[in-house]
Design an enzyme around this catalytic site. Structure first.
Site: not given
Ligand SMILES: CCCCCCCCCCCCC[C@H](O)CC(=O)SCCNC(=O)CCNC(=O)[C@H](O)C(C)(C)COP(=O)(O)OP(=O)(O)OC[C@H]1O[C@@H](n2cnc3c(N)ncnc32)[C@H](O)[C@@H]1OP(=O)(O)O
Length: 723
Positions: A60, A101, A104, A124
């Site tokens: 997500a 996600g 998922e 997450e």
């Molecule tokens: C009123 C209240 C409402 C409540 C509602 C509730 C219901 C909502 C329903 C939602 C359901 C969602 C369910 C889902 O299970 C949730 C998720 O998926 S949460 C996300 C899980 N994923 C992660 O945590 C992955 C995070 N990312 C990483 O681990 C790493 O970035 C990577 C993918 C392994 C890549 O690593 P690298 O190559 O080293 O690159 P960077 O880390 O530097 O990232 C590059 C750049 O991308 C940005 N970024 C990375 N992942 C995300 C992301 N998931 N979302 C947004 N942005 C992301 C990162 O910040 C970098 O950008 P920069 O910060 O440099 O601008």
């Protein structure tokens, strides 16, 4: 954001949302449209979902979580239901990573294949939530409960081979992932889909759920002390075995909503982006990571084979960067080389490295007893003990010995880089690289620029930090930089609290309950009371006064010397079996409160005429944290740190500030700056002899606003630019 491609009888949906294919609103829309379009097209017999670029999907879009309006239809679960209910088989083709996600989405598909180098996981929990698009309900149906609980509550990623072993993948591919997906699709066309829909199958080991849950819960409570999300993850997986699919999914949604709105998740999401923003350095002159190229570093020297020098050498050789370790005394040099070999043996034992990799590291490590051997290296890191004169002598000599392009770095933890640089004729190539002890474990690198350090030098040490796997933050020179300068206020207040009524264990307990991995007195026993003593003596010497256990004030500044009494008794901490606590030699990990220490503290107070009283936990937290917070605002005001996020990253990685509380600056923003300012003023009035309570101008300015100013705007108030 999702490319729709027809390839013979297949529809390829390629997620195209750089850099990491997060499931932003347009991507979710694109997936739903793509599935519908493919189902409406009689020529299409199967659908492949793939990611463009370097990864399948990072999950997500985390930025949407702080903007609730962006979590709009189609939400991820309805995207998933469209995929699962497709009348034509849907195959996910994973390369790089499928996270959160992203995984998922794959679990909504009827089949999953992945490249052998791919990794999958549910991270997450690391941002304080759970896999809330049915991940906690679907994974146990493939992998069983115990594995699902572990994978979801830890946030760890696994490789394709293990994912296949645990039923998550249907095939691991060695060839081109798209071509393999097309071949795979052709083979499954026409096969019944119902048994491939995870919502239609049961959790096989459901009858064991209570026993599995209890074991997992006990582990999680111990391993992730104080964190809420890992427990919610377990509860949600438990529901998958105790409830119908739909009911468990509805419960999962209730749990993720509660977590997402909670303080810990907000702080963890902040920490995720703060960590990434630290590498985006910028100097006041406008040079930045975007416009400055680092120089090539192919060989290095490290001066000093003590604990720090050896640890730094390990960091470099582990990253494949050759090191010449210089130590005047041959015996010390030999000891340093043994230390390094021992550290690497430890990594081999823990299976973090193979014996072959260790041998390769040792091959690129050379020892030397003279600085002359550094004539040809690209970069030198000096790691001798903290003495300005000694460091200046070494830098003057390095300036003569090293080639003109060599960068000269100091691992000083407090000293002014300008004063070290002025001993050379190349101040533009002098910079601080402050590693935290133990250097081979602690992930933080605080790089320090002086008034003459060039942008290229900064770019080079920032890149070096990345190469050796450190979280690297850039700060401006001043006494103690950001880390030690702000942490010193925290430590000073902890010592004053001993003089006013607390015992070490009282303070440690309160701060550990707040979330610090270890209280300050346990940390002091670990790092050595003698080390703290030596630093205090050096500081006093530099300031021209003699520090004794009788000293209470210097220059109108309150000083606590309780720790020095312990030093004089030979109580140096764990290494002598006694310090602020006592230690059983058979269990050095367990500090035991010691009545002798209580006696030392009480004697000290009696001698100094200090009244003791009971101090409530809230005051312990405020005194230690707000003193540090006030200093953090000064650091920001003086532009020693460019942004509050940098300070928080330093506290998280340098001093184990709980990630789920964000860092001192984030914590202050959550308490509210008005309240923080009021309390700082209160303590300033109460403790006029501690200059760290003089309220920072920036804090005062920000607190004077009728509405809270968001952290992202604090910088605008620096230098009176906004009043
Ligand atoms: C009123 C209240 C409402 C409540 C509602 C509730 C219901 C909502 C329903 C939602 C359901 C969602 C369910 C889902 O299970 C949730 C998720 O998926 S949460 C996300 C899980 N994923 C992660 O945590 C992955 C995070 N990312 C990483 O681990 C790493 O970035 C990577 C993918 C392994 C890549 O690593 P690298 O190559 O080293 O690159 P960077 O880390 O530097 O990232 C590059 C750049 O991308 C940005 N970024 C990375 N992942 C995300 C992301 N998931 N979302 C947004 N942005 C992301 C990162 O910040 C970098 O950008 P920069 O910060 O440099 O601008």
């Amino acid at each position: 954001m999702v490319d729709y491609i027809i390839d013979q009888n297949l529809a390829i949906l390629a997620v195209n949302n750089p850099p990491v294919n997060a499931l932003s609103h347009h991507v979710r829309e694109g997936l739903v449209e793509g599935i519908k379009k493919a189902n409406a097209n009689d020529q299409v017999t199967a659908i492949v979902i793939i990611g463009k670029g370097k990864i399948f999907c990072s999950g997500a879009d985390i930025r949407e979580f702080s903007n609730h309006a962006a979590i709009k239809d189609p939400v991820l679960t309805s995207v998933g239901h469209t995929i699962e209910n497709s009348g034509k088989p849907v195959i996910s083709a994973i390369h790089g990573n499928a996270l959160g996600g992203g995984l998922e989405v794959a679990l909504f598909c009827h089949y999953r294949i992945a490249s052998e180098s791919a990794r999958v996981g549910f991270p997450e929990v690391l941002i304080g939530i759970l896999p809330g698009a049915e991940g906690t309900v679907r994974l146990p149906r493939l992998s069983g409960l115990s594995f699902a609980m572990d994978m979801i509550a830890s946030g760890k990623q696994i490789n394709a081979k293990d994912a296949f072993k645990h039923g998550i993948l249907d095939k691991v591919c060695t060839g081109n992932i798209l071509e393999e997906a097309k071949d795979f699709a052709k083979k499954v066309i026409g096969q019944p889909l119902d048994s491939r829909r995870l919502s239609r199958i049961n959790v096989e080991d459901a009858s064991n759920v209570d026993a599995v849950f209890e074991v997992a819960l006990a582990q999680v409570k111990k391993k992730y002390k104080g964190q809420i999300a890992p427990i919610y993850c377990l509860k949600s997986v438990r529901n998958s075995a105790k409830m119908s699919f739909d009911k468990a999914a509805a419960e999962e949604r209730r749990l993720i909503t509660e977590l997402m709105l909670g303080y810990q998740s907000i702080a963890l999401r902040y920490s995720f982006f703060a960590e990434r923003s630290a590498s985006k350095w910028r100097l006041p002159c406008g040079a930045s990571v975007n416009n400055t190229k680092p120089s090539k570093i192919e060989s290095t020297g490290v001066i000093g084979a003590g604990t720090m020098g050896s640890g730094i050498a390990v960091c470099l050789i582990r990253a494949g960067i050759p090191v010449i370790l210089v130590e005047k005394d041959p015996k010390m040099l030999e000891k340093g080389m043994e230390t390094i070999s021992g550290i690497l043996d430890g990594s081999v034992k823990l299976k973090r490295m193979t014996p072959g990799q260790k041998a390769k590291c040792m091959e690129i490590l050379k020892g030397a007893t003279s600085l002359d051997k550094l004539s040809n290296v690209d970069l030198v890191i000096e790691a001798v003990y903290e003495n300005l004169e000694l460091k200046r002598q070494i830098f003057a000599q390095l300036d003569k010995v090293c080639k003109p392009s060599t960068l000269l770095c100091s691992n000083t933890s407090t000293l002014d880089i300008d004063k070290i640089a002025s001993a050379t004729n190349r101040p533009d190539k002098v910079v601080g690289t402050h590693f935290f002890a133990p250097a081979f474990i602690m992930r933080l690198l605080e790089n320090v620029y002086g008034s003459k350090t060039s942008p290229t030098t900064v770019a080079t040490v920032m890149e070096l930090g990345r190469r050796i796997g450190k979280v690297t933050v850039l700060v401006k020179t001043c006494y103690g930089f950001v880390g030690n300068r702000t942490h010193q206020c925290f430590g000073a207040e902890a010592s004053f609290l001993l003089e006013e009524g607390c015992l070490p264990q009282d303070i440690d307990q309160v701060l550990e309950e707040f979330g610090m991995a270890m209280g300050p007195f346990k940390v002091s026993d670990l790092s050595g009371i003698d080390v703290g003593w030596r630093i205090r003596q050096e500081v006093a010497k530099a300031a021209g006064f003699k520090l004794t256990t009788e000293t209470r004030y210097h220059n109108g500044e309150r000083i606590s010397t309780v720790g020095d009494s312990l030093f004089e008794m030979g109580r140096y901490g764990i290494k002598t079996g006694k310090g602020w606590y006592k230690y059983d030699p058979t269990n050095l990990r367990k500090p035991v409160p010691d009545s002798d220490v209580a006696d030392v503290i009480l004697d000290h107070c009696a001698k100094m005429g200090l009244q003791r009283c009971k101090i409530p936990p809230q005051e312990i937290i405020e005194r230690c944290l707000f003193a540090a917070v006030n200093e953090c605002f000064r650091v920001l005001e003086e532009r020693v740190a460019e942004k509050p996020e940098d300070i928080d990253v330093i506290w998280q990685y340098g001093f184990s500030f709980p990630r789920y509380a964000g860092g001192p600056m984030f914590y202050a923003s959550q308490v509210g700056l008005k309240r923080v300012y009021e309390r700082v003023c209160f303590y300033h009035e109460k403790f006029p002899y501690s200059s760290h309570w003089i309220p920072s101008d920036l804090l005062r300015k920000l607190a004077s606003h009728s509405v809270e100013i968001p952290m992202s705007q604090w910088k605008e108030f620096v230098n009176g630019s906004k009043l």
